[in-house]
Design an enzyme around this catalytic site. Structure first.
Site, PDB file in Angstrom:
ATOM      1  N   LYS A  69       0.852  -1.194   0.000  1.00 36.27           N
ATOM      2  CA  LYS A  69       0.000   0.000   0.000  1.00 36.27           C
ATOM      3  C   LYS A  69       0.877   1.229   0.000  1.00 36.27           C
ATOM      4  O   LYS A  69       1.876   1.276   0.717  1.00 36.27           O
ATOM      5  CB  LYS A  69      -0.831  -0.036   1.292  1.00 36.27           C
ATOM      6  N   LYS A  93       5.193   2.034   8.397  1.00 39.07           N
ATOM      7  CA  LYS A  93       4.011   2.787   8.839  1.00 39.07           C
ATOM      8  C   LYS A  93       2.800   1.867   8.982  1.00 39.07           C
ATOM      9  O   LYS A  93       2.079   1.927   9.982  1.00 39.07           O
ATOM     10  CB  LYS A  93       3.719   3.883   7.807  1.00 39.07           C
ATOM     11  N   LYS A 105       5.111   2.368  -3.004  1.00 38.52           N
ATOM     12  CA  LYS A 105       4.980   3.777  -3.371  1.00 38.52           C
ATOM     13  C   LYS A 105       5.112   3.897  -4.872  1.00 38.52           C
ATOM     14  O   LYS A 105       5.722   3.037  -5.521  1.00 38.52           O
ATOM     15  CB  LYS A 105       6.073   4.613  -2.701  1.00 38.52           C
ATOM     16  N   ASP A 145      -0.741  11.097  -3.012  1.00 33.84           N
ATOM     17  CA  ASP A 145       0.392  11.657  -2.259  1.00 33.84           C
ATOM     18  C   ASP A 145       0.584  13.087  -2.787  1.00 33.84           C
ATOM     19  O   ASP A 145      -0.375  13.683  -3.293  1.00 33.84           O
ATOM     20  CB  ASP A 145       1.648  10.778  -2.445  1.00 33.84           C
ATOM     21  N   THR A 189      -5.234  12.198   7.251  1.00 32.43           N
ATOM     22  CA  THR A 189      -3.838  12.360   7.684  1.00 32.43           C
ATOM     23  C   THR A 189      -3.764  13.432   8.771  1.00 32.43           C
ATOM     24  O   THR A 189      -3.117  13.247   9.806  1.00 32.43           O
ATOM     25  CB  THR A 189      -2.941  12.711   6.481  1.00 32.43           C
ATOM     26  N   ASN A 220      -2.991  19.106   1.386  1.00 35.46           N
ATOM     27  CA  ASN A 220      -3.977  18.262   2.051  1.00 35.46           C
ATOM     28  C   ASN A 220      -3.619  18.052   3.523  1.00 35.46           C
ATOM     29  O   ASN A 220      -4.392  18.374   4.424  1.00 35.46           O
ATOM     30  CB  ASN A 220      -4.065  16.915   1.302  1.00 35.46           C
ATOM     31  N   SER A 357      -7.342   4.829   4.532  1.00 35.18           N
ATOM     32  CA  SER A 357      -7.280   4.132   3.239  1.00 35.18           C
ATOM     33  C   SER A 357      -7.600   2.654   3.448  1.00 35.18           C
ATOM     34  O   SER A 357      -8.290   2.037   2.631  1.00 35.18           O
ATOM     35  CB  SER A 357      -5.890   4.250   2.622  1.00 35.18           C
TER      36      SER A 357
HETATM   37  P1  NAD Z   1      -0.193  18.210  -1.295  1.00 34.33           P
HETATM   38  O1  NAD Z   1       0.234  18.106  -2.693  1.00 34.33           O
HETATM   39  O2  NAD Z   1      -1.645  18.277  -0.985  1.00 34.33           O
HETATM   40  O3  NAD Z   1       0.490  19.482  -0.608  1.00 34.33           O
HETATM   41  C1  NAD Z   1       1.862  19.710  -0.611  1.00 34.33           C
HETATM   42  C2  NAD Z   1       2.085  21.102  -0.027  1.00 34.33           C
HETATM   43  O4  NAD Z   1       3.466  21.316   0.145  1.00 34.33           O
HETATM   44  C3  NAD Z   1       1.587  22.231  -0.932  1.00 34.33           C
HETATM   45  O5  NAD Z   1       1.011  23.241  -0.130  1.00 34.33           O
HETATM   46  C4  NAD Z   1       2.861  22.763  -1.572  1.00 34.33           C
HETATM   47  O6  NAD Z   1       2.760  24.107  -1.947  1.00 34.33           O
HETATM   48  C5  NAD Z   1       3.825  22.561  -0.427  1.00 34.33           C
HETATM   49  N1  NAD Z   1       5.214  22.495  -0.823  1.00 34.33           N
HETATM   50  C6  NAD Z   1       5.761  21.879  -1.893  1.00 34.33           C
HETATM   51  N2  NAD Z   1       7.087  22.073  -1.910  1.00 34.33           N
HETATM   52  C7  NAD Z   1       7.375  22.817  -0.812  1.00 34.33           C
HETATM   53  C8  NAD Z   1       8.552  23.344  -0.253  1.00 34.33           C
HETATM   54  N3  NAD Z   1       9.733  23.152  -0.858  1.00 34.33           N
HETATM   55  N4  NAD Z   1       8.475  24.040   0.895  1.00 34.33           N
HETATM   56  C9  NAD Z   1       7.288  24.244   1.489  1.00 34.33           C
HETATM   57  N5  NAD Z   1       6.133  23.770   1.024  1.00 34.33           N
HETATM   58  C10 NAD Z   1       6.181  23.080  -0.115  1.00 34.33           C
HETATM   59  O7  NAD Z   1       0.521  16.988  -0.557  1.00 34.33           O
HETATM   60  P2  NAD Z   1       0.085  16.259   0.779  1.00 34.33           P
HETATM   61  O8  NAD Z   1      -0.725  15.090   0.420  1.00 34.33           O
HETATM   62  O9  NAD Z   1      -0.430  17.255   1.754  1.00 34.33           O
HETATM   63  O10 NAD Z   1       1.513  15.698   1.262  1.00 34.33           O
HETATM   64  C11 NAD Z   1       2.408  16.480   2.049  1.00 34.33           C
HETATM   65  C12 NAD Z   1       3.329  15.540   2.816  1.00 34.33           C
HETATM   66  O11 NAD Z   1       2.537  14.688   3.634  1.00 34.33           O
HETATM   67  C13 NAD Z   1       4.178  14.602   1.943  1.00 34.33           C
HETATM   68  O12 NAD Z   1       5.403  14.359   2.564  1.00 34.33           O
HETATM   69  C14 NAD Z   1       3.357  13.338   1.914  1.00 34.33           C
HETATM   70  O13 NAD Z   1       4.131  12.195   1.612  1.00 34.33           O
HETATM   71  C15 NAD Z   1       2.848  13.333   3.341  1.00 34.33           C
HETATM   72  N6  NAD Z   1       1.684  12.493   3.537  1.00 34.33           N
HETATM   73  C16 NAD Z   1       0.500  12.776   2.938  1.00 34.33           C
HETATM   74  C17 NAD Z   1      -0.582  11.929   3.162  1.00 34.33           C
HETATM   75  C18 NAD Z   1      -1.934  12.198   2.568  1.00 34.33           C
HETATM   76  O14 NAD Z   1      -2.867  11.445   2.885  1.00 34.33           O
HETATM   77  N7  NAD Z   1      -2.104  13.219   1.765  1.00 34.33           N
HETATM   78  C19 NAD Z   1      -0.446  10.814   3.985  1.00 34.33           C
HETATM   79  C20 NAD Z   1       0.777  10.579   4.591  1.00 34.33           C
HETATM   80  C21 NAD Z   1       1.831  11.430   4.360  1.00 34.33           C
END
Ligand code: NAD
Length: 428
Positions: A69, A93, A105, A145, A189, A220, A357
């Site tokens: 996953k 995780k 991934k 992601d 999350t 997100n 999920s």
């Molecule tokens: P997303 O695409 O919704 O948002 C990413 C955010 O990060 C955006 O606001 C973008 O502008 C910002 N960003 C990008 N590059 C940046 C930088 N250099 N400095 C500061 N901000 C920056 O992505 P997401 O789903 O919110 O994921 C964010 C993190 O959370 C990732 O590491 C992802 O692996 C992790 N994550 C997400 C989920 C999920 O369910 N969405 C679950 C587990 C982990």
């Protein structure tokens, strides 16, 4: 630090846990490399008529505990090393929250903000065409992601169904509600991180009204955790996105920032093009400055390797809650440990997403859907239970919370690998 050491860095984190877990050489060998991986070229007809070929990856790290996953990332900096590291973290995780999945991934090297909605749809369907045989409800289940969202998951699920000529909603999670998505997946999350931070705040006696928070990344995960903490009385003093950050000692209401971001920028297709830099009274700061603010809780919620040996000694936060995957390098970990900064590790802090999920996958398989309250209740139960388990190991073994989380996960993974017999067993 360069990206090319990301899997090695991820493995360093788990190596610290090895001396606390009895494991056979077999398990160590199995966990040293991904089980299988695929690199694909995805031809996409662009709106201009030109053909572009994008590179994509999917990695299955380990499936001892169940089908693999993990999310799919669209980003120009995606590399095989990054996808491998992310699949390694997913393996641990899923074990931390004790759901019956291994880790995987996926990623595509692309700047999605430069694509039109139609090009993005063709790319998303093309990626599924390319990895079709590598995924499935009982093989490997993708999810969103960075820069992929529920509409993209909907296109991908639809493409999978078209190829297989049957409906298999359990092949992908994070889908739109009307295509078999789960209630509560959108903010899962953030919710999961919130439940864990609340438990930690009890232990460390931090009251919301006296606690300041900075959040790096307003997507997100970052938006939801900021909103949940704000609604609970925590003061969100800094926020940022890829274009920069804002700071106000009085605090921000994340909802008004999101509104402003949506209104000020243009919502073009499935992406918001605004930036939190454009709105309300504030001091503009860089992403680097945000990390070094004098706050109680720092929440990296963007990308990997934000806190490294270069800035770790300047970090002033008392607690770091890793909502992003891999935001802290092992060198920074050492420095922060000496400074007695508590790190709530990514494999616990952001596990709410994969937990819901899992709930979505269960609901798809049963064809029976739960109320939102039921989803949150079950999520809270898991996050609180595993925080307590990890905290207990942290106290008992006198290790940091990250090592404690790896100890917990490793025990569970090793038990599954070794259930099929070990060298010791077969030598008898
Ligand atoms: P997303 O695409 O919704 O948002 C990413 C955010 O990060 C955006 O606001 C973008 O502008 C910002 N960003 C990008 N590059 C940046 C930088 N250099 N400095 C500061 N901000 C920056 O992505 P997401 O789903 O919110 O994921 C964010 C993190 O959370 C990732 O590491 C992802 O692996 C992790 N994550 C997400 C989920 C999920 O369910 N969405 C679950 C587990 C982990």
């Amino acid at each position: 630090m360069e990206k090319n050491g990301l899997l090695a860095n991820a493995q360093k984190q788990y190596e610290k846990a090895l001396k606390y877990v009895k494991l056979s050489p077999d398990s160590k060998k199995v966990l040293s490399r991904p089980k299988e991986l695929i690199e694909v070229s995805i031809p996409v007809r662009m709106d201009s008529g030109k053909l572009e070929v994008f590179t994509g990856y999917r990695v299955h790290y380990n499936d001892a505990r169940g089908p693999t996953k993990g999310g799919i990332r669209y980003h120009p900096d995606v590399s095989l090393d990054e996808v491998e590291a992310l699949s390694f973290w997913m393996t641990f995780k899923c074990a931390v929250v004790n759901i019956p999945f291994g880790g995987a991934k996926g990623g595509v090297i692309v700047d999605p903000k430069k694509l039109s909605a139609k090009e993005l749809e063709r790319l998303s369907r093309g990626y599924i065409d390319a990895i079709y045989g590598f995924i499935g409800p009982d093989i490997d289940i993708p999810a969103p992601d960075v820069y992929t969202n529920e509409m993209i998951m909907g296109w991908m699920a639809d493409e999978y169904n078209k190829i297989s000529r049957k409906l298999s909603p359990a092949v992908i999670t994070g889908k739109p509600l009307n295509m078999g998505g789960s209630e509560g997946r959108g903010d899962a999350t953030g919710k999961g991180a919130y439940y864990v931070i609340k438990e930690a705040a009890k232990v460390w006696k931090m009251s919301p009204s006296k606690t300041t928070v900075a959040v790096q990344g307003f997507g997100n995960a970052g938006y939801h955790i900021a909103k949940l903490l704000h609604d609970d009385g925590f003061r969100i003093v800094a926020l940022s996105d890829s274009k920069g950050g804002i700071y106000s000692p009085d605090g921000f209401d994340p909802d008004s920032i999101m509104q402003a971001k949506l209104q000020k920028g243009t919502v073009d297709g499935v992406y918001c093009k605004g930036t939190v830099c454009d709105v309300i009274r504030h001091k503009k700061i860089t992403n680097g400055e945000l990390l070094e603010l004098d706050v109680d809780i720092l929440i990296p919620a963007a990308l990997e390797n934000q806190i490294t040996e270069k800035n770790a000694s300047n970090i002033k936060a008392k607690v770091i809650a890793e909502v992003a995957n891999g935001p802290t390098s092992p060198e920074a970990d050492e420095i922060l440990e000496k400074k007695k900064v508590h790190i709530i590790p990514d494999i616990l802090a952001n596990a709410g997403g994969v937990t819901v999920s899992y709930f979505e996958w269960v609901q798809n398989k049963q064809g029976f859907y739960w109320e939102k309250e039921k989803v949150y209740e079950r999520l809270q139960e898991i996050m609180v239970r595993e925080f307590k388990n990890i905290y207990e190991i942290h106290l008992k073994e006198k290790v940091d919370l990250r090592t404690a989380a790896y100890i917990l996960a490793l025990k569970r993974i090793v038990a599954a690998i070794e259930a099929k017999g070990t060298e010791e067993y077969f030598r008898k």
